[in-house]
Design a protein around this motif. Structure first.
Motif, PDB file in Angstrom:
ATOM      1  N   GLY A  53       0.812  -1.217   0.000  1.00 37.96           N
ATOM      2  CA  GLY A  53       0.000   0.000   0.000  1.00 37.96           C
ATOM      3  C   GLY A  53       0.843   1.263   0.000  1.00 37.96           C
ATOM      4  N   PRO A  54       1.720   1.456   0.999  1.00 38.00           N
ATOM      5  CA  PRO A  54       2.588   2.637   0.967  1.00 38.00           C
ATOM      6  C   PRO A  54       3.483   2.697  -0.265  1.00 38.00           C
ATOM      7  N   ARG A  55       3.905   1.538  -0.760  1.00 38.17           N
ATOM      8  CA  ARG A  55       4.752   1.529  -1.960  1.00 38.17           C
ATOM      9  C   ARG A  55       4.026   2.146  -3.153  1.00 38.17           C
ATOM     10  N   MET A  56       2.757   1.753  -3.366  1.00 35.13           N
ATOM     11  CA  MET A  56       1.993   2.301  -4.488  1.00 35.13           C
ATOM     12  C   MET A  56       1.704   3.783  -4.279  1.00 35.13           C
ATOM     13  N   VAL A  57       1.415   4.179  -3.035  1.00 35.01           N
ATOM     14  CA  VAL A  57       1.119   5.592  -2.759  1.00 35.01           C
ATOM     15  C   VAL A  57       2.333   6.462  -3.041  1.00 35.01           C
ATOM     16  N   VAL A  58       3.503   6.022  -2.597  1.00 32.06           N
ATOM     17  CA  VAL A  58       4.721   6.807  -2.820  1.00 32.06           C
ATOM     18  C   VAL A  58       5.064   6.860  -4.306  1.00 32.06           C
ATOM     19  N   THR A  59       4.858   5.762  -5.026  1.00 34.06           N
ATOM     20  CA  THR A  59       5.124   5.755  -6.477  1.00 34.06           C
ATOM     21  C   THR A  59       4.229   6.762  -7.198  1.00 34.06           C
ATOM     22  N   ASN A  60       2.955   6.794  -6.840  1.00 35.24           N
ATOM     23  CA  ASN A  60       2.037   7.758  -7.465  1.00 35.24           C
ATOM     24  C   ASN A  60       2.406   9.199  -7.113  1.00 35.24           C
ATOM     25  N   LEU A  61       2.850   9.435  -5.879  1.00 33.56           N
ATOM     26  CA  LEU A  61       3.226  10.796  -5.490  1.00 33.56           C
ATOM     27  C   LEU A  61       4.479  11.258  -6.224  1.00 33.56           C
ATOM     28  N   LEU A  62       5.447  10.366  -6.403  1.00 35.10           N
ATOM     29  CA  LEU A  62       6.653  10.735  -7.150  1.00 35.10           C
ATOM     30  C   LEU A  62       6.317  11.003  -8.624  1.00 35.10           C
ATOM     31  N   THR A  63       5.411  10.225  -9.191  1.00 38.99           N
ATOM     32  CA  THR A  63       4.966  10.489 -10.572  1.00 38.99           C
ATOM     33  C   THR A  63       4.275  11.840 -10.672  1.00 38.99           C
ATOM     34  N   ARG A  64       3.469  12.175  -9.669  1.00 38.99           N
ATOM     35  CA  ARG A  64       2.822  13.491  -9.655  1.00 38.99           C
ATOM     36  C   ARG A  64       3.843  14.620  -9.612  1.00 38.99           C
ATOM     37  N   ASN A  65       4.876  14.471  -8.783  1.00 40.62           N
ATOM     38  CA  ASN A  65       5.911  15.504  -8.699  1.00 40.62           C
ATOM     39  C   ASN A  65       6.669  15.648 -10.017  1.00 40.62           C
ATOM     40  N   LEU A  66       6.941  14.509 -10.679  1.00 38.64           N
ATOM     41  CA  LEU A  66       7.621  14.570 -11.978  1.00 38.64           C
ATOM     42  C   LEU A  66       6.775  15.311 -13.016  1.00 38.64           C
ATOM     43  N   ASP A  67       5.470  15.055 -13.022  1.00 38.90           N
ATOM     44  CA  ASP A  67       4.584  15.754 -13.961  1.00 38.90           C
ATOM     45  C   ASP A  67       4.553  17.254 -13.682  1.00 38.90           C
ATOM     46  N   LYS A  68       4.530  17.617 -12.407  1.00 41.06           N
ATOM     47  CA  LYS A  68       4.525  19.042 -12.072  1.00 41.06           C
ATOM     48  C   LYS A  68       5.824  19.718 -12.514  1.00 41.06           C
ATOM     49  N   GLN A  69       6.951  19.048 -12.313  1.00 39.96           N
ATOM     50  CA  GLN A  69       8.223  19.616 -12.759  1.00 39.96           C
ATOM     51  C   GLN A  69       8.268  19.765 -14.273  1.00 39.96           C
ATOM     52  N   ARG A  70       7.723  18.795 -14.992  1.00 38.21           N
ATOM     53  CA  ARG A  70       7.702  18.883 -16.456  1.00 38.21           C
ATOM     54  C   ARG A  70       6.816  20.043 -16.926  1.00 38.21           C
ATOM     55  N   GLN A  71       5.640  20.212 -16.308  1.00 39.01           N
ATOM     56  CA  GLN A  71       4.769  21.330 -16.675  1.00 39.01           C
ATOM     57  C   GLN A  71       5.424  22.668 -16.360  1.00 39.01           C
ATOM     58  N   LYS A  72       6.110  22.739 -15.241  1.00 37.35           N
ATOM     59  CA  LYS A  72       6.799  23.986 -14.880  1.00 37.35           C
ATOM     60  C   LYS A  72       7.895  24.306 -15.885  1.00 37.35           C
ATOM     61  N   ARG A  73       8.625  23.279 -16.302  1.00 40.47           N
ATOM     62  CA  ARG A  73       9.689  23.487 -17.295  1.00 40.47           C
ATOM     63  C   ARG A  73       9.111  23.954 -18.633  1.00 40.47           C
ATOM     64  N   LYS A  74       7.970  23.385 -19.043  1.00 39.93           N
ATOM     65  CA  LYS A  74       7.335  23.807 -20.301  1.00 39.93           C
ATOM     66  C   LYS A  74       6.870  25.262 -20.219  1.00 39.93           C
ATOM     67  N   GLU A  75       6.301  25.655 -19.095  1.00 39.88           N
ATOM     68  CA  GLU A  75       5.861  27.042 -18.937  1.00 39.88           C
ATOM     69  C   GLU A  75       7.043  28.006 -19.004  1.00 39.88           C
ATOM     70  N   GLU A  76       8.183  27.622 -18.402  1.00 40.68           N
ATOM     71  CA  GLU A  76       9.360  28.483 -18.478  1.00 40.68           C
ATOM     72  C   GLU A  76       9.853  28.599 -19.916  1.00 40.68           C
ATOM     73  N   GLN A  77       9.827  27.510 -20.683  1.00 43.24           N
ATOM     74  CA  GLN A  77      10.235  27.572 -22.082  1.00 43.24           C
ATOM     75  C   GLN A  77       9.313  28.479 -22.889  1.00 43.24           C
ATOM     76  N   LYS A  78       8.003  28.397 -22.627  1.00 43.50           N
ATOM     77  CA  LYS A  78       7.062  29.270 -23.345  1.00 43.50           C
ATOM     78  C   LYS A  78       7.314  30.739 -23.002  1.00 43.50           C
ATOM     79  N   GLN A  79       7.572  31.028 -21.733  1.00 46.57           N
ATOM     80  CA  GLN A  79       7.850  32.409 -21.341  1.00 46.57           C
ATOM     81  C   GLN A  79       9.120  32.921 -21.997  1.00 46.57           C
ATOM     82  N   GLN A  80      10.138  32.078 -22.103  1.00 49.66           N
ATOM     83  CA  GLN A  80      11.359  32.482 -22.780  1.00 49.66           C
ATOM     84  C   GLN A  80      11.109  32.762 -24.259  1.00 49.66           C
ATOM     85  N   GLN A  81      10.289  31.927 -24.909  1.00 49.76           N
ATOM     86  CA  GLN A  81       9.976  32.154 -26.324  1.00 49.76           C
ATOM     87  C   GLN A  81       9.210  33.462 -26.515  1.00 49.76           C
ATOM     88  N   VAL A  82       8.237  33.726 -25.637  1.00 53.74           N
ATOM     89  CA  VAL A  82       7.474  34.977 -25.748  1.00 53.74           C
ATOM     90  C   VAL A  82       8.385  36.182 -25.515  1.00 53.74           C
TER      91      VAL A  82
END
Length: 301
Positions: free
Chosen positions: A97-126
């Motif tokens: 149970g904790p193993r699956m919960v921690v895996t999902n939370l780490l995946t969520r953090n990775l997605d947030k970091q990727r979205q943040k990186r994309k937003e920074e790239q868009k701001q640089q392009q603008v």
């Protein structure tokens, strides 16, 4: 940027000090405290302080002397929900149970970091596009914001194709010159009369047809297929014409005698021996229906 405290004999007191340090520190991104004497309480204290830390991305605390326990693993998975920056954890959870919960939370953090990186790239392009537009406005002497109001496309400073010089053509002959003049004069006359976008279309008035013409048109529209009657040809039989009628009759009799083989065949009939009959009678017999038989004299002796 990274701190390595693996196999240094750290205990719970060191874990509590590390937890207080992570609460205030904003520079360490990787922390390794593997192969020590830290118990579940120390690891839980470190995880509780991670909700105030937004820099740490990797934490390793595997291979401790004492097992963390199921309660500590459940508490770690619960406290990790408040952290959005941790991307890697070096520990193997015993409970699924904790193993699956921690895996999902780490995946969520990775997605947030990727979205943040994309937003920074868009701001640089603008930002780069705005700087380029400002340079164009300054170069052409335009007031600020006029280029976007006019809806002009952004200039492309890539490699542009160099226009080729027209090759000198050979002088045309007399016949070719006359043909070219005739072709060129014809479209000029059409364009000089009326422009292509404002051509006048003249409609023709259709005269009403008489009753004779209306009846004659369906007769003309009838195709040749309707008038010609097709003749049906009988299919040729596979039997040759030279066969005699007697042979045909014999073949018909043979075909009639043939019968399809049934799918479920009955079992073959087997004659029962006296012994088989006796055994069958014994199987189907009942004590209530048995009869008393006198003992033979031969057996009495």
């Amino acid at each position: 940027r990274s701190s390595d405290l693996a196999n240094v004999g750290a205990d719970e007191n060191v874990a509590f000090a590390i937890a207080n340090m992570l609460r205030e520190n904003r520079s360490i991104t990787t922390l390794n405290i593997e192969s020590n004497f830290i118990t579940g309480k120390g690891i839980v204290a470190i995880m509780r302080c991670l909700q105030f830390n937004e820099v740490l991305t990797e934490l390793r605390f595997h291979n401790q002397r004492h097992m963390l326990g199921h309660h500590a693993e459940m508490e770690i998975s619960r406290l990790l929900k408040a952290n959005n920056t941790l991307l890697k954890i070096g520990y193997h959870f015993e409970l699924p149970g904790p193993r699956m919960v921690v895996t999902n939370l780490l995946t969520r953090n990775l997605d947030k970091q990727r979205q943040k990186r994309k937003e920074e790239q868009k701001q640089q392009q603008v930002k780069a596009e705005n700087e380029l537009i400002a340079m164009i406005e300054n170069g052409y002497g335009l007031p600020p914001g006029l280029w976007e109001m006019l809806g002009r496309p952004q200039p492309n400073y890539g490699l542009q194709s160099i226009p080729e010089e027209p090759k000198p053509s050979a002088p045309p002959t007399k016949n070719e010159g006359r043909k070219h003049e005739q072709r060129s004069t014809f479209p000029e006359q059409q364009s000089s009369d009326q422009p292509a976008s404002f051509k006048v279309v003249k409609l023709k008035k259709s005269k009403p047809k008489s009753s004779l013409q209306q009846f004659a048109e369906p007769a003309e529209k009838t195709s040749l297929r309707d008038t010609v009657k097709l003749r049906r040809i009988k299919p040729k039989s596979s039997m040759p014409d030279d066969t005699l009628p007697s042979e045909r009759a014999n073949l018909r009799d043979v075909i009639k005698t043939l019968k399809p083989v049934p799918r479920s065949r009955p079992p073959p009939l087997v004659e029962l021996t006296p012994r088989d009959q006796l055994l069958k009678d014994i199987r189907h017999s009942n004590v209530a229906y048995l009869k008393a038989v006198p003992l033979p004299k031969e057996l009495e002796d």
